[in-house]
Design a protein around this motif. Structure first.
Motif, short mmCIF file in Angstrom:
data_model
loop_
_atom_site.label_atom_id
_atom_site.label_comp_id
_atom_site.label_asym_id
_atom_site.label_seq_id
_atom_site.Cartn_x
_atom_site.Cartn_y
_atom_site.Cartn_z
N SER A 195 0.59 -1.14 -0.12
CA SER A 195 -0.01 -0.01 0.01
C SER A 195 0.83 1.32 -0.14
O SER A 195 0.64 2.18 -0.64
CB SER A 195 -1.00 -0.02 1.22
N ARG A 196 2.03 1.27 0.76
CA ARG A 196 2.79 2.37 0.84
C ARG A 196 3.46 2.56 -0.44
O ARG A 196 3.69 3.82 -1.08
CB ARG A 196 3.81 2.29 1.95
N LEU A 197 3.94 1.57 -1.18
CA LEU A 197 4.63 1.60 -2.48
C LEU A 197 3.80 2.38 -3.51
O LEU A 197 4.22 2.93 -3.98
CB LEU A 197 5.14 0.23 -2.82
N LEU A 198 2.45 1.94 -3.60
CA LEU A 198 1.76 2.30 -4.53
C LEU A 198 1.32 3.72 -4.22
O LEU A 198 1.32 4.44 -5.35
CB LEU A 198 0.43 1.27 -4.59
N GLN A 199 1.03 4.15 -3.15
CA GLN A 199 0.77 5.50 -2.72
C GLN A 199 1.95 6.32 -2.97
O GLN A 199 1.79 7.36 -3.57
CB GLN A 199 0.70 5.68 -1.16
N THR A 200 3.05 5.75 -2.82
CA THR A 200 4.51 6.47 -3.20
C THR A 200 4.62 6.75 -4.56
O THR A 200 4.86 7.97 -5.12
CB THR A 200 5.77 5.99 -2.28
N LEU A 201 4.43 5.83 -5.40
CA LEU A 201 4.56 5.90 -6.80
C LEU A 201 3.48 6.67 -7.39
O LEU A 201 3.79 7.43 -8.42
CB LEU A 201 4.39 4.53 -7.29
N LEU A 202 2.05 6.80 -6.90
CA LEU A 202 1.26 7.65 -7.45
C LEU A 202 1.62 9.21 -7.04
O LEU A 202 1.56 9.96 -8.07
CB LEU A 202 0.04 7.35 -6.73
N GLU A 203 1.93 9.35 -5.80
CA GLU A 203 2.35 10.64 -5.51
C GLU A 203 3.53 11.20 -6.30
O GLU A 203 3.51 12.45 -6.76
CB GLU A 203 2.66 10.89 -4.13
#
Length: 429
Positions: A195-203
C-alpha cells in the motif's frame, strides 16, 4: 477505587487521529492492477463535484464533505479523494490470473468500460497511470511490448522488496487516450509495504506533473519581463533629468507598478504550489530507498534530470518578478524623496519671501506708527488750542505756550503708543 475520567473529548481528537490513516490505499495483497486518474477541478466546479460524488455514495455518509470515498470488495475497489486544486480517482482489481498476468503483465485487467462512469466527473483529466503488481520478473522482450526499455527507469525499492519499471510515456488504448505504465515486481513486500509503495509511486507522478504547471507560467513571465524591465529603466533615467515632468513620471511608474502587481497576484498561488509540489516529489523519491539496477537510471535520477531544470526556470522567473517589484518600490521611494526635497526647497524659498515681507511690513508699520504720532498730536493740539485761544489770545506768550503744549502732546502720544505695543507683544508671548 478511583473514579473514571468523565471530561469531554476535544472535538478534533478522533478526526486528527484518523487523519494519520486516511491517505492509505486499501490494497493489501498482490497480484493487483491499479488505475489512477488526476482531475484538475476549478473552484467553480467543486459544487458539481460534491453533488456527483454524493450521488455515488451508496450509504449516504456525505463522502464529499469528508473529501474521501472508498468502496472495496474481494475483487478490488475504488477510491476518490479531494485535494487543494485537484481530485484523484482510483480503481484496483485483484482479478489477474497467473497465466493472464504473464501474457499482458496485468495492464489489461482494467478495461475502458470499467471506468466509463468517470465521464460525469467534474474537471479535466490531468494524469492517468496504470500500475501492475505481479510476483514474477518479466522477460525484457516481453516487457518491451508494454514499456519502452530503451529510455525506461528500473530500480529496486524498499530495500530490495520490489523492483519497478516505467518509461514515463502515455500508452494509448482503443477507446481512450491512454495512460502511463509502471510495472512492479513483488519480491517480498510485507505488511503495508504494498500500500505504501503504490501510494508513493502515485504521489511521485502526481506531484511531479503538478509541479510542472508552473513551467508555462514561468516561460510567459520570461517573455513579458524584458519589456517591463526596460520601461522601469526608462522611468528611472527620466527621474535623473528634468524632462518629462514629475507628474508624468509618477503616472508611468504607477501604471508599471499596477501591471507588475497584477502579474504577482496572478502567479503567486502557482509559485507557492510549484515549490510545494517539487519538495513533495523529492520527499517521496527519498522514501522509495532506491537501489540501482545495472543499465538503467533510477527514478530519482530520471526525474531530477528533467524536473529540476524546469523548477530552476520557475524559480528564476518568480524571483525576477519579485525583484522587479522591489525595484519599482525603490524607484517610487526615490521619486517621493525627490518630490519631497523639491517641496522643501520651495518651502524654504517661500519662508525667505515671507521673512522679507515681514521685515518690510515691520518697517512700514514703524513708519505708520511715527506718522500716527504726529497725526494724533496734530488733532489733540488743535483741540487744546481751540480751548486756550480765548484765554491767551494770539500774542508771543501764546506762541511759546503752544510750542510747549506740542512737545507735551508728542511725548504723551509716543509714550501711549509705545506702551500699547509693548502690552500687545507681552500678550502674544
Amino acid at each position: 477505587m478511583p473514579s473514571p475520567i468523565t471530561s469531554d473529548d476535544h472535538p478534533l481528537r478522533q478526526p486528527l487521529s484518523d487523519l494519520m490513516h486516511e491517505r492509505e490505499i486499501p490494497v493489501t495483497r498482490a497480484p493487483v492492477t491499479l488505475r489512477s486518474w488526476v482531475y484538475l477541478v476549478p473552484p467553480s466546479a467543486r459544487a458539481a463535484e460534491t453533488a456527483w460524488v454524493n450521488a455515488l455514495d451508496a450509504d449516504g455518509s456525505g463522502a464529499a464533505e469528508r473529501w474521501r470515498l472508498v468502496t472495496t470488495d474481494e475483487a478490488g475497489g475504488a477510491m476518490w479523494e479531494r485535494h487543494g486544486e485537484f481530485s484523484t480517482w482510483l480503481k484496483f482489481s485483484h482479478n489477474t490470473p497467473k497465466a493472464y498476468g504473464r501474457s499482458s503483465l496485468g495492464f489489461d485487467a482494467i478495461a475502458a468500460a470499467d471506468f466509463a462512469w468517470l465521464e460525469g466527473a467534474a474537471g479535466e483529466v490531468f494524469r492517468s497511470v496504470e500500475i501492475a503488481v505481479l510476483p514474477h520478473a518479466p522477460k525484457p522482450e516481453h516487457l518491451n511490448q508494454f514499456i519502452g526499455l530503451q529510455q525506461a527507469v528500473c530500480c529496486d525499492v524498499f530495500g530490495g522488496a520490489a523492483r519497478i519499471w516505467s518509461d514515463f510515456r502515455l500508452h494509448p488504448k482503443p477507446g481512450e487516450p491512454g495512460a502511463g505504465r509502471i510495472y512492479v515486481q513483488d519480491k517480498g513486500l510485507k505488511n503495508d509495504e504494498l500500500s505504501r509503495l503504490l501510494q508513493t509511486l502515485l504521489e511521485i507522478g502526481n506531484y511531479r506533473k503538478l509541479a510542472l504547471l508552473g513551467f508555462p507560467v514561468a516561460r510567459a513571465l520570461f517573455a513579458w519581463l524584458p519589456d517591463a524591465e526596460a520601461r522601469l529603466a526608462r522611468v528611472t533615467a527620466d527621474m535623473a533629468g528634468d524632462q518629462p515632468s514629475r507628474a508624468d513620471i509618477l503616472d508611468q511608474l504607477l501604471a508599471l507598478s499596477a501591471e507588475v502587481e497584477t502579474r504577482v497576484n496572478e502567479v503567486r498561488f502557482r509559485q507557492g504550489a510549484t515549490e510545494a509540489y517539487y519538495r513533495l516529489t523529492m520527499d517521496r523519491l527519498s522514501a522509495l530507498r532506491e537501489q540501482r539496477v545495472e543499465g538503467f537510471s533510477t527514478m530519482q535520477e530520471f526525474i531530477e534530470r528533467r524536473l529540476t531544470p524546469a523548477m530552476r526556470t520557475c524559480e528564476a522567473a518568480f524571483k525576477r518578478l519579485d525583484d522587479l517589484s522591489t525595484r519599482i518600490a525603490r524607484a517610487s521611494d526615490l521619486l517621493r524623496a525627490k518630490i519631497s526635497i523639491g517641496l522643501d526647497l520651495q518651502n524654504q524659498d517661500l519662508l525667505k519671501s515671507m521673512n522679507l515681507r515681514s521685515a518690510l511690513q515691520i518697517k512700514m508699520q514703524g513708519l505708520v506708527e511715527g506718522l500716527s504720532v504726529f497725526a494724533v498730536s496734530y488733532y489733540i493740539f488743535h483741540l487744546v488750542k481751540y480751548l486756550l485761544e480765548p484765554v491767551v489770545g494770539h500774542g508771543p506768550q501764546a506762541a511759546w505756550l503752544n510750542a510747549g503744549i506740542i512737545l507735551v502732546i508728542l511725548t504723551l502720544a509716543w509714550g501711549f503708543i509705545y506702551h500699547k505695543k509693548k502690552a500687545i507683544s507681552h500678550d502674544d508671548l
